[in-house]
Each structure stands twice: as C-alpha cells, then as structure tokens.
Design a protein around this motif. Structure first.
Motif, PDB file in Angstrom:
ATOM      1  N   LEU A 101     -40.114   4.319   3.306  1.00 24.93           N
ATOM      2  CA  LEU A 101     -41.335   3.577   3.624  1.00 24.93           C
ATOM      3  C   LEU A 101     -40.900   2.174   4.016  1.00 24.93           C
ATOM      4  CD1 LEU A 101     -44.442   3.267   3.705  1.00 24.93           C
ATOM      5  CD2 LEU A 101     -44.361   2.656   1.274  1.00 24.93           C
ATOM      6  N   GLU A 102     -40.942   1.887   5.326  1.00 25.43           N
ATOM      7  CA  GLU A 102     -40.435   0.608   5.800  1.00 25.43           C
ATOM      8  C   GLU A 102     -41.065   0.253   7.142  1.00 25.43           C
ATOM      9  OE1 GLU A 102     -36.292   1.517   5.848  1.00 25.43           O
ATOM     10  OE2 GLU A 102     -36.327   2.307   7.885  1.00 25.43           O
ATOM     11  N   ASP A 103     -40.921  -1.007   7.531  1.00 28.35           N
ATOM     12  CA  ASP A 103     -41.439  -1.467   8.819  1.00 28.35           C
ATOM     13  C   ASP A 103     -40.387  -1.258   9.895  1.00 28.35           C
ATOM     14  OD1 ASP A 103     -43.735  -2.237   7.538  1.00 28.35           O
ATOM     15  OD2 ASP A 103     -43.190  -4.362   7.417  1.00 28.35           O
ATOM     16  N   THR A 122     -45.533   0.893  10.577  1.00 27.80           N
ATOM     17  CA  THR A 122     -45.033   1.259   9.252  1.00 27.80           C
ATOM     18  C   THR A 122     -44.486   2.667   9.358  1.00 27.80           C
ATOM     19  OG1 THR A 122     -46.694  -0.102   8.128  1.00 27.80           O
ATOM     20  CG2 THR A 122     -45.601   1.605   6.828  1.00 27.80           C
ATOM     21  N   TYR A 123     -43.210   2.828   9.010  1.00 20.22           N
ATOM     22  CA  TYR A 123     -42.556   4.133   9.107  1.00 20.22           C
ATOM     23  C   TYR A 123     -42.595   4.822   7.746  1.00 20.22           C
ATOM     24  CZ  TYR A 123     -38.787   7.570   9.477  1.00 20.22           C
ATOM     25  OH  TYR A 123     -38.043   8.720   9.447  1.00 20.22           O
ATOM     26  N   TYR A 141     -45.369   7.147  12.090  1.00 24.82           N
ATOM     27  CA  TYR A 141     -45.352   5.738  12.473  1.00 24.82           C
ATOM     28  C   TYR A 141     -46.797   5.289  12.631  1.00 24.82           C
ATOM     29  CZ  TYR A 141     -40.529   6.954  13.751  1.00 24.82           C
ATOM     30  OH  TYR A 141     -39.234   7.411  13.740  1.00 24.82           O
ATOM     31  N   LYS A 144     -49.100  -1.130  13.339  1.00 25.99           N
ATOM     32  CA  LYS A 144     -49.528  -2.312  12.597  1.00 25.99           C
ATOM     33  C   LYS A 144     -50.811  -2.914  13.172  1.00 25.99           C
ATOM     34  CE  LYS A 144     -46.164  -3.131   9.532  1.00 25.99           C
ATOM     35  NZ  LYS A 144     -46.422  -3.319   8.082  1.00 25.99           N
ATOM     36  N   THR A 149     -51.096  -2.622   6.480  1.00 28.06           N
ATOM     37  CA  THR A 149     -50.248  -2.319   5.322  1.00 28.06           C
ATOM     38  C   THR A 149     -50.517  -0.894   4.842  1.00 28.06           C
ATOM     39  OG1 THR A 149     -51.889  -3.199   3.757  1.00 28.06           O
ATOM     40  CG2 THR A 149     -50.166  -4.718   4.534  1.00 28.06           C
ATOM     41  N   LYS A 152     -47.512   2.293  -1.279  1.00 29.41           N
ATOM     42  CA  LYS A 152     -46.598   3.390  -1.587  1.00 29.41           C
ATOM     43  C   LYS A 152     -47.347   4.589  -2.150  1.00 29.41           C
ATOM     44  CE  LYS A 152     -42.489   4.600  -4.293  1.00 29.41           C
ATOM     45  NZ  LYS A 152     -41.512   4.147  -5.319  1.00 29.41           N
TER      46      LYS A 152
END
Length: 243
Positions: A101-103, A122-123, A141, A144, A149, A152
C-alpha cells in the motif's frame, strides 16, 4: 441510497443464489411479488428488468419469469464486483493478504497510456487466497485526483465498500481487456505458478457514473484456478431486415 427496485432485485437475486428460487422454477407472479414487498407493479417490473438484464431470469410470455442456471456465471467478466462481494455470493472460503500500500504513478507501459502524462495514484497490491491456495493477485491504482487517501483497513477489506459507503462515490462502468501472458518472477512466486505456465490477466479502467476515470486494475489469475464466463443476451434490432 439505493432505490426500492434495486433492493428488491438484490433480495430476489440472493434468493436465487441460495436456491430458494431454484433453477428452472418460476418466480412468484408480479402481483404476488407486489404483495410480498408492498410496492407497486411498476417497481416490481423494474426489479425484474434488472434480473433479466443480469441473466438471472428469462421471461416466458403467458407463464412468467423462469430462473436460469446462475451457476454458470462464477466470475463474470462484464460485471463490476469486489472480491469480497464475489466471496459472499459464491461462498468461497477465502481471505485477502495485503502485500503493498503505497503512493506511485500508474505505470503507463502496463495500461498503454501516454508516457508524457502522469497519473498519481495510491497503489494497492493484494493476494487472494481460497482454501489456503493463492489464486489471484490484484494490483489496483486509485487516482489521487478522486481518492486522495486510502486507509489500510479499507485496503485489507473492500475498496468498493469504502469508496461507495464512506466516500459516497457512484461507480458506473469499466472497460476490460483479457490476455494470457507469462508471469513475472514476483507473480510466479506469490501465486505458486509452475514453470512454463502462463497466467490470465484482466486489465481494466473503471469510471464513475459521471465518466470520471478513477481506477486502473490488473488482476493476475492462476489459469488452473479460475474460469471466466459471461451472460450474453441478444438485443433485437428494430426495423432490420434479416434474411
């Protein structure tokens, strides 16, 4: 908020899936359904129209609505459903493992996008496990520009439940492409794909009802664990001359 006929359609579909209305049986008549749900005939007809469109029933003139064999449609290609919804409807013994979980930007080479355009997103990478076996790797994906946001807890549970229930987004439609490709080493390791075996990849772009693009998805499937099927209904062409 869903309309009455949407709720009725969902209830009847649920009863079909749980064999309360078994395949090849007839649904109650329109008047009986009106009494059962306490609504007008117009509302019932809208609910039945949705069931017809989705392949749950077929109308037979003078007899009513017969239930089709829904078991054929285990993983509908043309529909838009979350894995959680499929798990509930198909009664799969499954769980989801969150891998990443990341940008990051949407990879233009994967989705054949203009390389000069950036799509900040956001991946979310999740492994779907059924009966202790990994069967599908989902790579989502979320742009944004629409979803700023993503908690989690939502990534671990259901993206669409969060997007629709918490953010109030109106998800409309998707375009999809299905290919058969060799897995990457990462995919092969996570999905336990044997050497020299391919995977099935479904790449999709999903839009809101107002046509705003908000999601790119790669679903990588073990070919030996998932079959894809769809329900096709011929639309009559008015005024055409068929010879």
């Amino acid at each position: 908020m869903k309309s009455k006929y949407d709720l009725i359609q969902q209830d009847i579909a649920n009863k079909i899936m749980h064999h309360i209305y078994p395949a090849n049986s007839f649904l109650p008549s329109e008047s009986q359904l009106c009494d059962l749900y306490g609504v007008s005939r117009e509302t019932i007809r809208k609910a039945l129209a949705l069931l017809l469109e989705q392949g749950y029933i077929q109308k037979i003139q003078g007899k009513g609505s017969i239930v089709l064999d829904f078991s054929r449609f285990t993983f509908p290609v043309s529909g838009i459903a979350s894995f959680k919804e499929l798990n509930q409807s198909e009664h799969m013994n499954s769980r989801t493992k969150l891998i990443k979980l990341e940008d990051m930007n949407v990879p233009t080479e994967v989705f054949q996008l203009d390389k000069d355009n950036l799509f900040p997103a956001t991946y979310v990478e999740r492994l779907r496990i059924v009966d202790s076996e990994p069967i599908v790797l989902d790579r989502d994906y979320l742009l944004k520009s629409v979803v700023t946001t993503l908690p989690k807890v939502a990534a671990e549970d259901s993206l669409y439940e969060y997007l629709e229930g918490k953010l109030g987004l109106d998800i409309g439609y998707a375009t999809k492409m299905i290919t058969v490709e060799p897995p990457t080493p990462h995919q092969q390791e996570l999905l336990h794909v044997p050497d020299n075996k391919d995977v099935v990849i479904v790449r999709s772009q999903t839009y809101l009802s107002d046509t705003t693009l908000f999601q790119f998805t790669e679903s990588i499937h073990r070919a030996d664990k998932f079959s894809f099927s769809d329900f096709a209904r011929r639309k009559k062409v008015k005024g055409s001359n068929r010879k």
